[in-house]
Each structure stands twice: as C-alpha cells, then as structure tokens.
Write a protein that holds these residues in place. Structure first.
Motif, mmCIF file in Angstrom:
data_model
loop_
_atom_site.group_PDB
_atom_site.id
_atom_site.type_symbol
_atom_site.label_atom_id
_atom_site.label_comp_id
_atom_site.label_asym_id
_atom_site.label_seq_id
_atom_site.Cartn_x
_atom_site.Cartn_y
_atom_site.Cartn_z
ATOM 1 N N UNK A 1 1.124 -0.862 -0.529
ATOM 2 C CA UNK A 1 -0.036 0.060 0.580
ATOM 3 C C UNK A 1 0.728 1.554 -0.139
ATOM 4 N N UNK A 2 1.720 1.472 0.512
ATOM 5 C CA UNK A 2 3.208 2.190 1.123
ATOM 6 C C UNK A 2 3.695 2.472 -0.537
ATOM 7 N N UNK A 3 3.808 1.654 -0.730
ATOM 8 C CA UNK A 3 4.620 1.769 -2.933
ATOM 9 C C UNK A 3 4.073 2.373 -3.350
ATOM 10 N N UNK A 4 2.024 2.099 -3.274
ATOM 11 C CA UNK A 4 0.924 2.706 -4.421
ATOM 12 C C UNK A 4 0.815 3.636 -4.367
ATOM 13 N N UNK A 5 0.817 4.801 -5.536
ATOM 14 C CA UNK A 5 0.914 5.341 -5.876
ATOM 15 C C UNK A 5 -0.635 6.363 -5.452
ATOM 16 N N UNK A 6 -0.963 6.915 -4.410
ATOM 17 C CA UNK A 6 -2.356 7.131 -3.423
ATOM 18 C C UNK A 6 -2.667 8.780 -3.057
ATOM 19 N N UNK B 1 0.961 -3.718 -13.263
ATOM 20 C CA UNK B 1 -0.094 -3.859 -12.350
ATOM 21 C C UNK B 1 -1.687 -3.668 -12.643
ATOM 22 N N UNK B 2 -2.204 -4.259 -12.151
ATOM 23 C CA UNK B 2 -3.822 -4.462 -12.425
ATOM 24 C C UNK B 2 -4.394 -2.645 -11.577
ATOM 25 N N UNK B 3 -5.064 -2.159 -12.262
ATOM 26 C CA UNK B 3 -5.435 -0.960 -12.028
ATOM 27 C C UNK B 3 -6.719 -0.876 -12.380
ATOM 28 N N UNK B 4 -7.140 0.128 -11.617
ATOM 29 C CA UNK B 4 -9.239 0.060 -12.592
ATOM 30 C C UNK B 4 -9.267 1.754 -12.317
ATOM 31 N N UNK C 1 -8.006 3.128 -26.376
ATOM 32 C CA UNK C 1 -7.005 3.071 -24.645
ATOM 33 C C UNK C 1 -4.990 2.152 -25.156
ATOM 34 N N UNK C 2 -5.393 1.120 -25.543
ATOM 35 C CA UNK C 2 -3.782 0.449 -25.902
ATOM 36 C C UNK C 2 -3.651 1.412 -27.213
ATOM 37 N N UNK C 3 -3.145 1.927 -27.892
ATOM 38 C CA UNK C 3 -2.823 2.538 -29.126
ATOM 39 C C UNK C 3 -2.843 3.937 -27.743
ATOM 40 N N UNK C 4 -3.759 5.056 -27.233
ATOM 41 C CA UNK C 4 -3.528 6.292 -26.673
ATOM 42 C C UNK C 4 -2.403 6.234 -25.444
ATOM 43 N N UNK C 5 -2.681 4.837 -24.781
ATOM 44 C CA UNK C 5 -2.280 5.359 -23.336
ATOM 45 C C UNK C 5 -1.445 3.889 -23.031
ATOM 46 N N UNK D 1 -0.068 3.986 -12.814
ATOM 47 C CA UNK D 1 -1.532 4.620 -13.418
ATOM 48 C C UNK D 1 -1.960 4.986 -14.284
ATOM 49 N N UNK D 2 -2.634 5.308 -14.693
ATOM 50 C CA UNK D 2 -3.015 6.634 -16.136
ATOM 51 C C UNK D 2 -4.202 6.833 -15.343
ATOM 52 N N UNK D 3 -4.974 7.140 -14.825
ATOM 53 C CA UNK D 3 -5.398 7.691 -14.653
ATOM 54 C C UNK D 3 -6.275 7.956 -12.691
#
Length: 338
Positions: free
Chosen positions: A139-144, A274-277, A296-300, A336-338
């Motif tokens: 959790x501490x390593x996540x971009x939150x 990693x898996x994000x949402x 999303x594959x093409x742009x991000x 993390x994209x968004x």
C-alpha cells in the motif's frame, strides 16, 4: 485561555493534570503582567512608554532571552528584573517539563496502541502476520493521494513506530470498542486477515465492522470456502480463500508453465505491470468494448481486462459489449494511467 490550552492537549487522549497545568499558566501570566506594571511604575517613561513595551520586556526577561532593546536603568528596576529572571526560570522550566511529560506519555501510549485514530477515509487492516507487513508495504508503494493505514492487532508494540502513515491500535479485532478506536466508522476500506487461521474470528470481525460502517469496502480472508456464505451474508465485498487460491495457482502453473510468474508480477507493485481500475470516460459510453480497448492500448499503452458494472465483473467482454454509464475498467499498465 486555560480551557483552550487544556482542550488542545486533550487531543492526545490521556489524563492531563488539569490542576497543575492551570496553576503553572496562571502563575506565569501573573508574573508577566505584574512585573510589566511594576517596571512601568519605577522606570522612566522614555524607557517604558506603554504596557506593550513593558510586557515585551517581562517576557524576554523571564525567558532569559534578553534582547536588550528594553532594560531597567534604576536600582529598583534592576531588582525587579533579577526577581523576574529567577521566577521566570522556574516557571518556564516547570511548563517545559510538563509539556515534555505530555509528549513523552503520548509517544509511549502510541507505541502501545492506546491512542485513538482520528482519521477519515483511511484503510484499516485487522490482524498481524508477515502477510500484514507485506500488505502494508505494498500500500505504501502505491501511487495514492491518501495512504493512511490503521493496523489493529493484539500485539505488544507498534511494529511501524517510525512511520507516521501507520497508526497502531492494540486489541482484539473482534471487539467493537477496539474497532471504534481504529476509526472503522469513518474508514474507506478494511482488510480482515485470517491471522489465527480461525474463520470464526474473521466472520465476527467483519460483522462488527459492517455494523459500525455499512458503507465500508471490506476484503476478508478465510481458510475454508465453506465459510464464504457467512461472509456474503455479512455483506463482505471481496472474499479471499487462502488454500483455494494457492491450489488453483499451482494447477494453472503445472498445466501452463509461467502462470505464477505472470500473476506475481501483476499483483506486486515493485516491478513490471500491475492491475488498476478507473471509471469509464463519458466519451466511451455507448461504444463497443473492442473500440475502447483499441483506443486505450493505442493512446495510453494499457490493456483493458474487463468491466466492473455495479456488483458484476465482466472479464474479457464480448467485442460488441456496450460501455454503460458508471462502468469501471480493470486494466494492466506499468504505471497508473488515471
């Protein structure tokens, strides 16, 4: 003024000697005000023309700072200055010692898990084991934006004493008063670990958490899949069955070599993807899944795995599956994209 000071220190949640603290502050103010008035009476007007200047002199004299911008020139004024210095050293020393005791006691109680957590929107982790330590590090390593964690465990001391992002609350994770001290009623999510390998403890803990905060997002760990029904009845959002996941992963790895390495990379935030949402963009609503997948594959440079639609999870949706308002995408990416 006294009540304001006392209320400030009461946030540390321990017994404050109100009587002693009141008297220390009262005596300090009395010495400063009376000495300021006396110095104005015995000193020439050009030296102390107003009460503010006299009070300033009293403060710097009592604290032995002694800037020298205001000072006594008469014998009586110097005698008053000596008295203020001597009294000031004692009073300031007493207040300083009292405050030091307060902070030392607060640190001791925090280390022992006796201080109540007053956060909002935090993550509560119930149970202590090597797995809990790994979860906290992940959790501490996540971009939150918010990484505040409250650890609830029946252990003697705080295992993360030097980390301000982790607040330790000691006690039985099934007890309502303990979970209240952890701020469960204001928490965003809770992870209940099966640290003692007793599913009954997990079920009871989840029931208490859901009673205190029906809106919390709960993830519970159990050993036997037979007990999943109890967690579902308790409105647990996600259930992790230990032995089941391990055995399934072993089978997939035996049949399709390298599977465990792929899963390990996706679940760890230390390297790789990693898996994000994230929530579907308004522009995506009404479009086919294949179209947004390609977009999303093409742009991000991210890969959409599936859709979360209310309580339904749709993995690998059909190409013509229409994106609806409120849909969320599961996706794989390096960052993390968004």
């Amino acid at each position: 003024m006294f009540n304001v000071l006392v209320k400030y220190f009461e946030k540390f949640k321990f017994k404050l000697d109100r009587h002693t603290f009141h008297w220390l502050i009262f005596i300090a103010i009395l010495i400063l005000v009376s000495s300021a008035l006396l110095i104005m009476l015995v000193e020439p007007d050009e030296q102390f023309s107003n009460f503010i200047d006299a009070l300033w002199w009293a403060i710097v004299t009592a604290t032995t700072v002694g800037y020298g911008d205001k000072y006594a020139v008469t014998l009586l004024g110097r005698i008053i200055s000596i008295i203020v210095m001597l009294l000031g050293i004692g009073i300031v020393g007493g207040i300083t010692a009292k405050l030091a005791d307060i902070f030392i006691e607060f640190k001791r109680r925090r280390e022992l898990g006796e201080v109540e957590a007053e956060y909002t929107g935090h993550i509560v982790i119930c149970g202590w084991s090597s797995k809990a330590k790994e979860i906290i590090n992940q959790i501490l390593n996540e971009d939150l934006e918010r990484k505040q964690i409250v650890l609830v465990a029946d252990i003697e001391r705080d295992p993360f004493l030097d980390n301000d992002l982790i607040h330790f609350v000691r006690g039985d994770i099934t007890r309502e008063e303990v979970l209240k001290r952890a701020g469960v009623q204001r928490a965003k999510s809770a992870i209940v670990l099966n640290a003692d390998e007793n599913d009954a403890t997990t079920v009871l803990t989840v029931l208490t958490i859901e009673t205190l905060n029906p809106d919390i997002y709960t993830i519970a760990e159990i050993s036997s899949s037979e007990n999943k029904i109890h967690l579902k009845n308790a409105n647990v959002d996600e259930i992790i069955v230990n032995n089941q996941i391990n055995s399934q992963l072993m089978v997939r790895s035996a049949l399709y070599q390298g599977t465990s390495q792929v899963i390990s990379e996706l679940l760890s935030n230390e390297s790789g993807n990693e898996i994000y949402i994230f929530t579907a963009d308004n522009k995506d609503i009404g479009n086919n899944f294949l179209d947004v997948f390609t977009k999303y594959k093409r742009e991000d440079d991210i890969i959409l795995l599936g859709i979360k639609r209310e309580d339904q999870i749709i993995t690998n949706p059909a190409n013509d599956e229409k994106i609806q308002a409120g849909d969320k995408y599961f996706y794989i990416a390096k960052t993390k994209a968004k």
